[in-house]
Design an enzyme around this catalytic site. Structure first.
Site, PDB file in Angstrom:
ATOM      1  N   LYS A 130      -2.959  -0.096  -9.246  1.00 21.24           N
ATOM      2  CA  LYS A 130      -3.138  -0.287  -8.062  1.00 21.24           C
ATOM      3  C   LYS A 130      -1.754  -0.767  -7.763  1.00 21.24           C
ATOM      4  CE  LYS A 130      -5.003  -2.243  -3.763  1.00 21.24           C
ATOM      5  NZ  LYS A 130      -3.604  -2.828  -3.215  1.00 21.24           N
TER       6      LYS A 130
ATOM      7  N   ARG B 257       1.477   3.431   6.660  1.00 17.46           N
ATOM      8  CA  ARG B 257       0.089   3.493   6.836  1.00 17.46           C
ATOM      9  C   ARG B 257      -0.367   2.680   8.288  1.00 17.46           C
ATOM     10  NH1 ARG B 257      -3.760  -0.484   6.608  1.00 17.46           N
ATOM     11  NH2 ARG B 257      -5.909   0.310   6.127  1.00 17.46           N
TER      12      ARG B 257
ATOM     13  N   GLU C  80       2.315   5.577  -2.468  1.00 19.42           N
ATOM     14  CA  GLU C  80       2.706   4.162  -2.366  1.00 19.42           C
ATOM     15  C   GLU C  80       4.077   4.024  -2.909  1.00 19.42           C
ATOM     16  OE1 GLU C  80       0.719   0.178  -1.559  1.00 19.42           O
ATOM     17  OE2 GLU C  80       0.191   2.185  -1.630  1.00 19.42           O
TER      18      GLU C  80
ATOM     19  N   LYS D 289     -12.478   5.035  -8.558  1.00 13.07           N
ATOM     20  CA  LYS D 289     -12.718   6.006  -7.349  1.00 13.07           C
ATOM     21  C   LYS D 289     -13.656   7.020  -8.211  1.00 13.07           C
ATOM     22  CE  LYS D 289      -8.058   6.175  -5.619  1.00 13.07           C
ATOM     23  NZ  LYS D 289      -6.917   7.281  -5.362  1.00 13.07           N
TER      24      LYS D 289
ATOM     25  N   LYS E 253      -9.098  -6.536  -8.117  1.00 15.66           N
ATOM     26  CA  LYS E 253      -7.937  -7.493  -8.134  1.00 15.66           C
ATOM     27  C   LYS E 253      -7.948  -8.154  -9.244  1.00 15.66           C
ATOM     28  CE  LYS E 253      -5.839  -6.113  -4.229  1.00 15.66           C
ATOM     29  NZ  LYS E 253      -5.448  -7.249  -3.383  1.00 15.66           N
TER      30      LYS E 253
ATOM     31  N   CYS F  42      30.593 -27.626 -14.684  1.00 14.20           N
ATOM     32  CA  CYS F  42      31.944 -28.063 -14.599  1.00 14.20           C
ATOM     33  C   CYS F  42      32.313 -29.590 -14.476  1.00 14.20           C
ATOM     34  CB  CYS F  42      32.820 -27.315 -13.390  1.00 14.20           C
ATOM     35  SG  CYS F  42      32.095 -27.723 -11.953  1.00 14.20           S
TER      36      CYS F  42
END
Length: 659
Positions: free
Chosen positions: A111, A132, A167, A282, A306, A403
C-alpha cells in the site's frame, strides 16, 4: 521529410526512449541524443504551434502557472478501503468473504503512502488527471501529472475511453535530496515523502512539480470502454503492456498465503523506492467483486492491512549534537543496535532540547524506539523504572561543538543555533547565501559550484572567495578555463557592490535586504555601523530593539570580526553609495502598480524609502497612496474601491522633487 512527418517521427522516438529509460531501466538512446532531439522538436513546434499536441514529449516540462484547480466529478468513485490492524481482523475479513465466495483467491499488494489520482485517456491520449478528493469529486491536476515521466501521454493500444487509478509518490531518495536543498535555502523541511508529494502535486506552477521528480504506481482500472477482463491481475498485466508503471502484486489462494505475503512485504519495505503504510488484499476475480459489492463507505472485496508501528527497547549509549547547514544544533541519540522495519538502527532523532526535557531522556536510559514515517527512528518513551542510578538530565551546550561560537535560541521556536560567521558546519549554506542575487550577486556561484570549491578545500570562509586563483578553479570537475575566468571576474566585480549588498550577504539575524538598505543608507559605512550602539540602531526606522541587539551581538563575535577584516583586506567595498534617509515621507505607505517610464518599480521604491516611506506590495485600508503607471491592474481597481489617493507618474515625479 516534411515538417509534420519530422515532428511525428521525433515524438515517436522520444516517447519510446522515455519508456525505455523510466519504465524498463534499459535506455537505448544516449542523454545527448535525447536532449538534441527534444530541442529540435521544441524548435519545430515553436515555429509551427498549430502542430503542437497534448501528448507531445515537450508538454512534460511544465508550462505557465495555473490560476487554480477546477473540480472533477469522477465517473467511477475512487473508494477508500477498510483498514484492518491485526491478523485476527484479517481472518474475520476472509471469513466474511468466504461465506459468499468459498473459493476466493486474493491479490496482495504493498500500500503506497501517497496521493490517489485518476488518469483519463480518450482514444489512447492522456486528457485529464485528478486527485481523489472525497472519492466522488476531486481536483484537476493534469498540468502537474504530465510532468511525471512514467505516466504515458499516448497508449500503444488505445481504447475509446480508459480511466486508471494510481498512487503518486515522491521516491525516498528524491525526498532526502529535496529536504537537503530546503535546509540549504533556510526553508521549512517536509515531514515525510507523502507531505512532500502532496505539496508538489498541488503546485499551481507545474515547473515546480516537474523539479520534484514525482512518480506513480498504477493499481486499478476504473473504466475501460470496449474491453473486458476476468481478473484483477489480468488488468495489471494489460496496464503494463500500455506502458504504465504498475504496482507489484502476488496472487494468493488462501488467507495463510496472504498473511505470509503481508509479512514479507513488511520485512522488505526498505527495498521499495516509495513509502508504504500497509498492504492491500483484494479479491482477484472481478465477477466475485460484483457479487460482494460495497457498503456506503468501503468495497466488501478488499481490505488494507496497516502495519503497527514496530517498537523495541534499547539503551541510549550517548547523546551527540550535529550542526546543520543553517546552524541549527540537532541532538541525536546513539543507541545499542536494534532491528526495526527490516533494518538495523543505531541512532534515533531527539528533535530538540524541549523534546529531551519533556521525555527526560538521559544517557544510560532504556527507551522504546520506533520508525516515524518509516524513515527516521525516534524515541517514543523512557522506561524510567530501569534507569541506572547516577544519571543526569541532559542539557544543550552553550557553544557550538563545531566552531566554539556561542549559540542562541530562536525567538519564535525551539531551535538552537550557532552564531559563528565562519562555522565550518554552515559553510555551504553561508556561501550560497553570500553569493545569492539579493546579496553579493556573484553570477555562476550556485550550490553545485560552491560544493566543488569546498570539497577541493579552496574555501573555508566567505572571505576566501576573494583569494581564489583562476588556475585552481579551472582544475575542478566541470569547470574549465573559460568557466574559471568568468567566475573569478564575477567575484572581482562583487567587490564594488554597495554596502547594503554586503550587509545582506553577512546573514545577520533579522537583517534582510530591506533592513540592510536602510542601515547602509543611515550609517554610510561598515565602521560606523560596527561602532553603533543598540540605542542608536533601535532608533532607525524598521530596525527595533531585537534586531539592534542581534546586530551588536554579531559584530562583537571574533569570527565576525575576522570575516570583516578579511573582506576589507581583499578590497571589498565597505561604503554606501545611497544618500542618508530623509523623513519627509515618514509614516506614509505607498503601493506601486503598472509600468513607469522613468524608473523600474524597484528604483521607484528605493526613492520612496530614501524619504522615509514604506513600500507595500498590496493595497489595503492602511495604504496612503497608489502610484499607477501604464497598464496598471487589479491594485488600481482596489485603490479606487477603497477611495485611496492615486498618483500618476507625473504626480509622483512632482512628489519626489518637492521632498
Amino acid at each position: 521529410m516534411d515538417v509534420k512527418q519530422e515532428i511525428q517521427q521525433l515524438r515517436k522516438e522520444l516517447t519510446q526512449a522515455n519508456y525505455e529509460y523510466y519504465m524498463l531501466d534499459a535506455p537505448t538512446m544516449s542523454d545527448y541524443d535525447f536532449d538534441h532531439k527534444l530541442r529540435r522538436l521544441e524548435e519545430l513546434e515553436a515555429a509551427h504551434p498549430e502542430l503542437i499536441t497534448s501528448d507531445s514529449p515537450t508538454q512534460r516540462v511544465g508550462g505557465k502557472a495555473a490560476e487554480g484547480f477546477s473540480e472533477v466529478v469522477h465517473l467511477v468513485p475512487l473508494e477508500s478501503l477498510q483498514d484492518v490492524f491485526s491478523m485476527n481482523e484479517l481472518l474475520d475479513f476472509d471469513s466474511r468473504v468466504r461465506e459468499t465466495i468459498p473459493d476466493a483467491s486474493y491479490d496482495v499488494e504493498p500500500k503506497v503512502d501517497g496521493l490517489s489520482v485518476a488518469l483519463e485517456y480518450e482514444h489512447g491520449i492522456f486528457v485529464r488527471g485528478s486527485t481523489r478528493g472525497d472519492g466522488r469529486v476531486g481536483e484537476d491536476v493534469t498540468h502537474n501529472l504530465k510532468t511525471i515521466r512514467s505516466i504515458p501521454l499516448r497508449l500503444p493500444d488505445p481504447l475509446p475511453r480508459l480511466i486508471v487509478r494510481g498512487e503518486v509518490f515522491m521516491p525516498k531518495s528524491v525526498f532526502l535530496k529535496l529536504n537537503e536543498e530546503r535546509e540549504l535555502q533556510g526553508k521549512p523541511l517536509f515531514a515525510n515523502p507523502r507531505n512532500a508529494a502532496a505539496g508538489s502535486l498541488r503546485q499551481l506552477d507545474s515547473k515546480i512539480a516537474a523539479e520534484r521528480h514525482l512518480d506513480i504506481e498504477v493499481f486499478n482500472i476504473q473504466y475501460a470502454e470496449g474491453k473486458t477482463f476476468e481478473t484483477h491481475t489480468e488488468t495489471l498485466e494489460y496496464l503494463k503492456k500500455q506502458h504504465f508503471r504498475t504496482i507489484p502484486y502476488h496472487l494468493c489462494n488462501t488467507i495463510e498465503d496472504c498473511t505470509q505475503e503481508i509479512h514479507e512485504i513488511g520485512e522488505g519495505r526498505e527495498a521499495f523506492e516509495f513509502d508504504i503504510d500497509g498492504a492491500v488484499i483484494k479479491i482477484n476475480k472481478l465477477s466475485d467483486r460484483d457479487i460482494l459489492g460495497s457498503t456506503a463507505k468501503f468495497p466488501r472485496w478488499a481490505a488494507a492491512y496497516k502495519y503497527p508501528p514496530e517498537q523495541k527497547p534499547t539503551k541510549v549509549v550517548d547523546i551527540v549534537i550535529q550542526v546543520g547547514r543553517t546552524g541549527v544544533l540537532t541532538p541525536k541519540a546513539v543507541i545499542e543496535p536494534v532491528r526495526l522495519a527490516g533494518t538495523t538502527v543505531t541512532n534515533a532523532t531527539l528533535h530538540n532540547q524541549d523534546f529531551i526535557a519533556e521525555k527526560d531522556i538521559r544517557i544510560g536510559d532504556t527507551v522504546l524506539v520506533q520508525k516515524a514515517g518509516e524513515i527516521i527512528p525516534e524515541i517514543v518513551s523512557v522506561e524510567k523504572e530501569l534507569r541506572p542510578s547516577g544519571t543526569q538530565p541532559y542539557h544543550f551546550p552553550s557553544v557550538c561543538p563545531v566552531c566554539g561560537a556561542p549559540v542562541f535560541r530562536d525567538e519564535d521556536g525551539a531551535a538552537i543555533r550557532c552564531t559563528g560567521a565562519e562555522c565550518p558546519a554552515q559553510l555551504l549554506r553561508n556561501l550560497v547565501h553570500f553569493a545569492s542575487r539579493n546579496a553579493m550577486d556573484i553570477e555562476g556561484l550556485g550550490p553545485a559550484v560552491v560544493n566543488l570549491l569546498i570539497e577541493a578545500e579552496l574555501l573555508k570562509t566567505p572571505g576566501d572567495l576573494y583569494h581564489l586563483q583562476e588556475e585552481d578553479v579551472s582544475k575542478l570537475e566541470r569547470m574549465g578555463k573559460k568557466s574559471a575566468q568568468n567566475l573569478i571576474s564575477a567575484i572581482e566585480k562583487s567587490k564594488d557592490n554597495d554596502l547594503s549588498k554586503l550587509l545582506t550577504a553577512l546573514g545577520i539575524r533579522q537583517v534582510g535586504e530591506r533592513a540592510a538598505q536602510i542601515l547602509a543608507r543611515q550609517f554610510g559605512s561598515m565602521d560606523a555601523l560596527i561602532n553603533a550602539t543598540e540605542e542608536e540602531l533601535s532608533a532607525v526606522s524598521d530596525v527595533g530593539p531585537v534586531t539592534a541587539h542581534n546586530i551588536v551581538e554579531w559584530f562583537s563575535s571574533p569570527q565576525s570580526q575576522h570575516l570583516i577584516e578579511t573582506l576589507k583586506a581583499s578590497g571589498v567595498n565597505m561604503l554606501s553609495n545611497a544618500k542618508p534617509v530623509g523623513d519627509t515621507l515618514a509614516g506614509l505607505t505607498f503601493v506601486l502598480t503598472g509600468e513607469l517610464s522613468h524608473f523600474s518599480r524597484k528604483e521607484a521604491g528605493e526613492r520612496l524609502q530614501a524619504l522615509g516611506a514604506k513600500v507595500s506590495g498590496s493595497v489595503s485600508s492602511k495604504t496612503s497612496y497608489v502610484i499607477a503607471g501604464e497598464a496598471a491592474g487589479s491594485k488600481l481597481q482596489k485603490a479606487q474601491q477603497l477611495n485611496i489617493p492615486i498618483l500618476d507618474e507625473n504626480a509622483f515625479l512632482l512628489l519626489l522633487e518637492k521632498n
